[in-house]
Write a protein that holds these residues in place. Structure first.
Motif: not given
Length: 581
Positions: A233-249, A252-259
């Motif tokens: 959405n406008d705040h975050i972008r969360a990418v999930f593994s297609s293998r096990d649904a873990a969060i791989v990315s 923060d959309k405002a700063t581009g920082e990867e957590f």
């Protein structure tokens, strides 16, 4: 779970019963609330909250919990209904042709009770329906509200929601079709709701005359897409593994920082605790074996799109004799990944061998100087510890580099966190074996969230957790006159770094109606708060926890409908506000 849900329900019930008493003449029942709070306090005994009692203790506590929720939910629901009955909806008129075949009135009795929600039974009929959305927080909220529509005879593709001013409100149908329920049918709909602080707003469902038909571009059936599971959405972008649904990315959309850096995050773990210290109900043992539940994960359902109010991914996995069903969702205007979990838990602790535990693990992509938790009337910072520590509802990884966002874990019914080595985890289920050999056997339902937040102001962190644990409530209404407008606020926190923790009627009433507002300061500095109330009071003064008037040297003043008061650093203040009958 029983403790947290009881506290939240009674907090809302007391507050809305105050408002309904003044604005709708609905009686405030001190005795009922006293009975319910006695149950809650009795069940806060140290062998009941952690589940370290015998089987009889647990079953008795859960029986008291049902009694408590009967009081809390009935008072909360009836208070909201009393307020709704005073909201003027006479201009939202339906024609006789519109409702002649309707059988909706009364549908849905008891629906949602198993989730301890305000029951969304239907009071409207025909194709035009009226709904009131209530907000228990002292700040305005702009977020998704779930509405249950019963026995609607219109065309779902032409469904439209409008606010009281006639403006279209975006909505999203959650179900593909209608669901059956005891001779009735319902459909769940999300709307983008904006609700005033400690107040309500009105939304109207109608059938549009024109249908905006979706014309999807046809895909070549011979082209197979690559699995990509992204919630954005406008705040975050969360990418999930297609293998096990873990969060791989997690960006923060405002700063581009990867957590997320390195290890996959947002995974469930089966942990075998070392029971050698004994007293397994009281002592969380050393993590002896840690098994990531990332095998045989089946991603069952994905619902997302650029215009959706809620995007979600659902997945399942089995392990040993147990199973997990997880739905991860992201709403518009929200930096919160919500996890709704159902676990069919069949793991049993074995004396001298191990205590099985289910946990949620979130390694962080930044260095932590400490970890912050909420505690009664404030927060606490602790160094990283490879052991479980308690918190009321949330934990936050405090960054070594200030000024940037941090990760916060918020729970709806869990109190144990383990935060160490730039990672955080939530203890979800533990199968201790003494004195109760099977304390957790069966189906568990719980929710928690992963949030990106600014960690500068404790009050804002506490408010975010409050909003998660106190979702918007919806009441169906009908067409009638009334003394209240279509949208209104009974109380709002206009300014000040103060957390409002309770609004209730005073235990003893005099010639004037007396309301107690309790707040606390969580930043460590003197604060002044300004509350805007629904009407002008005649006087306001400090009271102690026994509601006896005191002179503590602090000032409290009235300016129209606003009450200003001071709170000392890290202290609790109770203000008694008197109104004319």
């Amino acid at each position: 779970m029983a403790n947290r849900i009881s506290e939240a329900a009674l907090n809302e019930a007391e507050m809305f019963n105050v408002f309904s008493s003044f604005c709708a003449g609905y009686r405030y029942d001190n005795r009922a609330f006293e009975s319910a709070w006695r149950n809650v306090l009795f069940n806060q005994f140290h062998d009941i909250i952690p589940g370290s009692g015998t089987i009889d203790t647990r079953e008795y506590a859960m029986g008291l919990f049902q009694n408590t929720m009967a009081i809390a939910n009935s008072r909360r629901s009836l208070s909201l209904q009393a307020i709704a009955a005073q909201i003027d909806t006479s201009r939202f008129i339906v024609s006789e042709e519109d409702d002649k075949d309707s059988v909706s009135e009364g549908a849905g009795a008891g629906f949602g009770a198993a989730q301890f929600k305000v029951t969304q039974s239907e009071r409207g009929r025909g194709k035009t329906r009226i709904f009131h959305v209530f907000n228990p927080a002292p700040v305005e909220r702009d977020e998704a509200a779930e509405i249950v529509v019963w026995d609607w005879l219109g065309d779902v593709d032409r469904m439209v929601f409008r606010d009281a001013q006639g403006n279209k409100v975006e909505h999203q149908v959650l179900d593909k079709g209608f669901n059956s329920y005891w001779g009735h049918h319902y459909v769940r709909v999300l709307i983008k709701a904006r609700v005033p602080a400690c107040g309500y707003n009105t939304y109207i469902l109608t059938e549009d005359n024109e249908m905006e038909a979706a014309l999807p571009f046809p895909r070549d059936p011979r082209v197979e897409g690559i699995d990509q599971f992204v919630l954005e959405n406008d705040h975050i972008r969360a990418v999930f593994s297609s293998r096990d649904a873990a969060i791989v990315s997690l960006v923060d959309k405002a700063t581009g920082e990867e957590f997320i850096k390195g290890s996959p995050a947002g995974i469930f773990r089966l942990i075998e605790e070392d029971p050698s210290k004994g007293m397994t109900s009281w002592v969380v043992g050393r993590h002896m074996n840690v098994i990531d539940l990332t095998r045989d994960v089946k991603i069952k359902k994905v619902t997302y799109g650029a215009g959706n109010i809620r995007q979600s991914i659902a997945y399942e996995c089995s392990f040993r004799d147990s199973s997990l069903k997880v739905t991860v969702s992201l709403d518009y205007n929200s930096p919160v990944l919500r996890y709704d979990v159902q676990c069919d838990w069949h793991e049993v602790g074995k004396p001298g061998i191990s205590v099985p535990q289910l946990s949620f693990y979130m390694p962080l992509g930044y260095e932590c100087s400490s970890y912050k938790y909420d505690i009664p009337f404030g927060t606490i910072e602790r160094e990283g510890m490879d052991r479980d520590v308690p918190a009321n509802s949330w934990a936050l990884g405090v960054r070594k580099q200030p000024g940037k966002k941090s990760v916060m874990l918020v729970t709806d019914s869990k109190y144990g966190f383990r935060c160490v080595d730039d990672s955080m985890s939530i203890t979800l289920i533990r199968s201790s074996y003494d004195p109760d050999p099977y304390p957790e056997f069966g189906v568990h339902k719980f929710s928690f969230a992963v949030c990106l937040v600014d960690n500068a102001i404790n009050r804002e962190l506490i408010q975010r957790a409050y909003n998660f644990n106190h979702p918007l409530s919806v009441i169906s209404s009908s067409v009638h006159g009334g003394s209240l407008p279509a949208s209104g606020s009974f109380m709002s926190l206009e300014e000040g770094d103060v957390v409002i923790s309770a609004v209730k009627m005073a235990e003893e009433q005099g010639k004037a109606k007396r309301v107690v507002v309790r707040g606390y300061e969580a930043e460590g500095k003197a604060a002044k708060a300004v509350l805007r109330l629904w009407k002008q009071p005649v006087q306001a003064y400090y009271v102690d926890l026994n509601e006896c008037r005191i002179d503590n040297g602090l000032s409290v003043s009235i300016d129209g409908a606003c009450v200003s008061f001071e709170v000392q650093p890290y202290s609790v203040a109770s203000i008694c506000v008197e109104f004319e009958e």
